[in-house]
Design a protein around this motif. Structure first.
Motif, PDB file in Angstrom:
ATOM      1  N   CYS A  43      50.573 -50.409  53.048  1.00  0.00           N
ATOM      2  CA  CYS A  43      49.497 -51.328  52.648  1.00  0.00           C
ATOM      3  C   CYS A  43      48.260 -50.997  53.478  1.00  0.00           C
ATOM      4  CB  CYS A  43      49.938 -52.765  52.909  1.00  0.00           C
ATOM      5  SG  CYS A  43      51.481 -53.142  52.094  1.00  0.00           S
ATOM      6  N   ASN A 122      41.499 -50.955  49.068  1.00  0.00           N
ATOM      7  CA  ASN A 122      42.869 -51.252  49.489  1.00  0.00           C
ATOM      8  C   ASN A 122      43.840 -50.419  48.660  1.00  0.00           C
ATOM      9  OD1 ASN A 122      42.126 -53.235  51.316  1.00  0.00           O
ATOM     10  ND2 ASN A 122      42.184 -54.845  49.779  1.00  0.00           N
ATOM     11  N   PHE A 124      46.698 -51.498  48.067  1.00  0.00           N
ATOM     12  CA  PHE A 124      47.608 -52.508  47.504  1.00  0.00           C
ATOM     13  C   PHE A 124      46.753 -53.571  46.811  1.00  0.00           C
ATOM     14  CE2 PHE A 124      46.565 -55.522  50.917  1.00  0.00           C
ATOM     15  CZ  PHE A 124      46.086 -54.649  51.885  1.00  0.00           C
ATOM     16  N   ILE A 130      49.789 -60.041  50.711  1.00  0.00           N
ATOM     17  CA  ILE A 130      49.580 -59.214  51.894  1.00  0.00           C
ATOM     18  C   ILE A 130      48.152 -59.464  52.334  1.00  0.00           C
ATOM     19  CG2 ILE A 130      49.323 -56.856  52.697  1.00  0.00           C
ATOM     20  CD1 ILE A 130      51.623 -56.163  50.876  1.00  0.00           C
ATOM     21  N   SER A 132      44.899 -58.856  53.130  1.00  0.00           N
ATOM     22  CA  SER A 132      43.964 -57.730  53.139  1.00  0.00           C
ATOM     23  C   SER A 132      42.878 -57.963  54.186  1.00  0.00           C
ATOM     24  CB  SER A 132      43.349 -57.518  51.767  1.00  0.00           C
ATOM     25  OG  SER A 132      42.760 -58.703  51.312  1.00  0.00           O
TER      26      SER A 132
END
Ligand code: PMV
Length: 352
Positions: A43, A122, A124, A130, A132
């Motif tokens: 990630c 990103n 992901f 998650i 960021s």
């Protein structure tokens, strides 16, 4: 400063086993409790920062003005502005103002008023459970520092990243990381407990149960923590639980790590649910996932959950349990997932 050059930094997001929830008064994001996390290899935020040359020019991406009110930040197009693109788009007002405020803090620290162009991606999806903001502000701190001509050490970068988002302080280091709850800017930075090669079998399977944007950001949520009657009790319980997590990381003991992580996530969400006003991040699917993890354990598979400020569930397991966990997420929860393992700290490259 020297000729314009562009700096690219890569930072991984992280998942906390002991969660940071609740700040000291002020705007330095000084946490009230220690937090311990694993940096997540899959990630990644990649952020490029370059100085904007002085003088008249066409802005490439719209733009935030230093100290501008959010409404002005959207429309301002003078050469005195920063330019910000996140995921190929100009961020919304709140995110843009937060980014520009952070760049202002970086400029004050560096003693350099240089305007900056920021392009961030990103690996992901955002809103997938998650944070960021952790990888985002870690990468931005590192890239902006270098673009402003500074080369801070990891502790100083961690302090700077913390000004953007508390959890970002942990994403500067790889592997297993603790953010110390110091009561001054200087005292509050992350330290590495063990590197990413120390426990390569550990996995975090993130079950993406909802990708809707949350209605209350963690930045706003921290301010409510102390309104919960359970908050004091949580703070009293954390030292012993944090010690259990440190020991578990040292011994590579998943059941020790997982039981403390589940307890801590439930404790944080109990505080959230009993804040005034209450914060309720779970959905029906979150509760179904918790039950499904417990059912896996009854079948002898070591799997434990933890949940951040959102509905999605992180499932901690070993690579030997990965097939059982991912089959459960796919078949019983009908959810997509991301698999991560302990990842590296910040990486910075520059071109002149
Ligand atoms: O860094 P922030 O302000 O997004 O806060 C992080 C809050 C949690 O993700 C819920 C816990 C943590 O320690 O990462």
């Amino acid at each position: 400063m020297s000729a314009p050059h562009s700096i690219t930094a890569r930072a991984c997001a992280n998942i906390a086993f002991i969660k940071y929830w609740g700040n000291r008064p002020g705007d330095l994001n000084l946490p009230l409790n220690p937090s311990i996390s694993m940096t997540l290899n899959s990630c990644v935020t990649t952020t490029t920062v370059e100085p904007i040359p002085a003088g008249p020019q066409e802005p490439q991406a719209v733009v935030g003005a230093q100290h501008a009110a959010p409404s002005r930040a959207r429309t301002a197009q003078s050469a005195a502005d920063d330019e910000v693109l996140i995921g190929g788009r100009v961020p919304g007002e709140k995110a843009l103002a937060r980014t520009v405020n952070f760049l202002d803090a970086m400029r004050r620290w560096a003693g350099n008023s240089q305007r900056l162009r920021v392009i961030s991606e990103n690996s992901f999806p955002t809103g997938c459970g998650i944070a960021s903001s952790a990888s985002g502000f870690a990468a931005l701190a590192a890239a902006a520092a270098a673009a402003l001509g500074k080369h801070p050490d990891a502790a100083e970068l961690s302090r700077l990243a913390r000004l953007g988002s508390g959890s970002a302080a942990r994403s500067i280091m790889g592997g297993f990381v603790e953010l110390l709850p110091g009561d001054t800017h200087q005292a509050c930075h992350a330290v590495q407990l063990a590197d990413e090669n120390s426990w390569p079998e550990l996995r975090d399977v993130v079950a993406i149960l909802s990708s809707e944007e949350k209605t209350t950001s963690s930045a706003d949520g921290h301010k409510l923590a102390a309104t919960s009657e359970l908050f004091e009790g949580r703070l009293r319980a954390i030292p012993a639980r944090a010690q259990q997590v440190r020991d578990a990381i040292r011994r590579r003991d998943l059941s020790m790590l997982g039981s403390a992580s589940e307890e801590d996530a439930l404790s944080m969400h109990a505080v959230m649910m009993t804040s005034r006003p209450p914060l309720f991040y779970w959905t029906e699917r979150t509760i179904r996932a918790i039950n499904a993890v417990h059912a896996l354990r009854r079948r002898g598979i070591e799997a434990f959950f933890t949940i951040d400020a959102g509905p999605n569930v992180h499932i901690l397991c070993l690579d030997s349990g990965l097939d059982a966990v991912t089959s459960m997420v796919r078949d019983e929860l009908a959810a997509e997932f991301i698999i991560a393992q302990p990842g590296p700290g910040i990486r910075v490259e520059g071109t002149r």
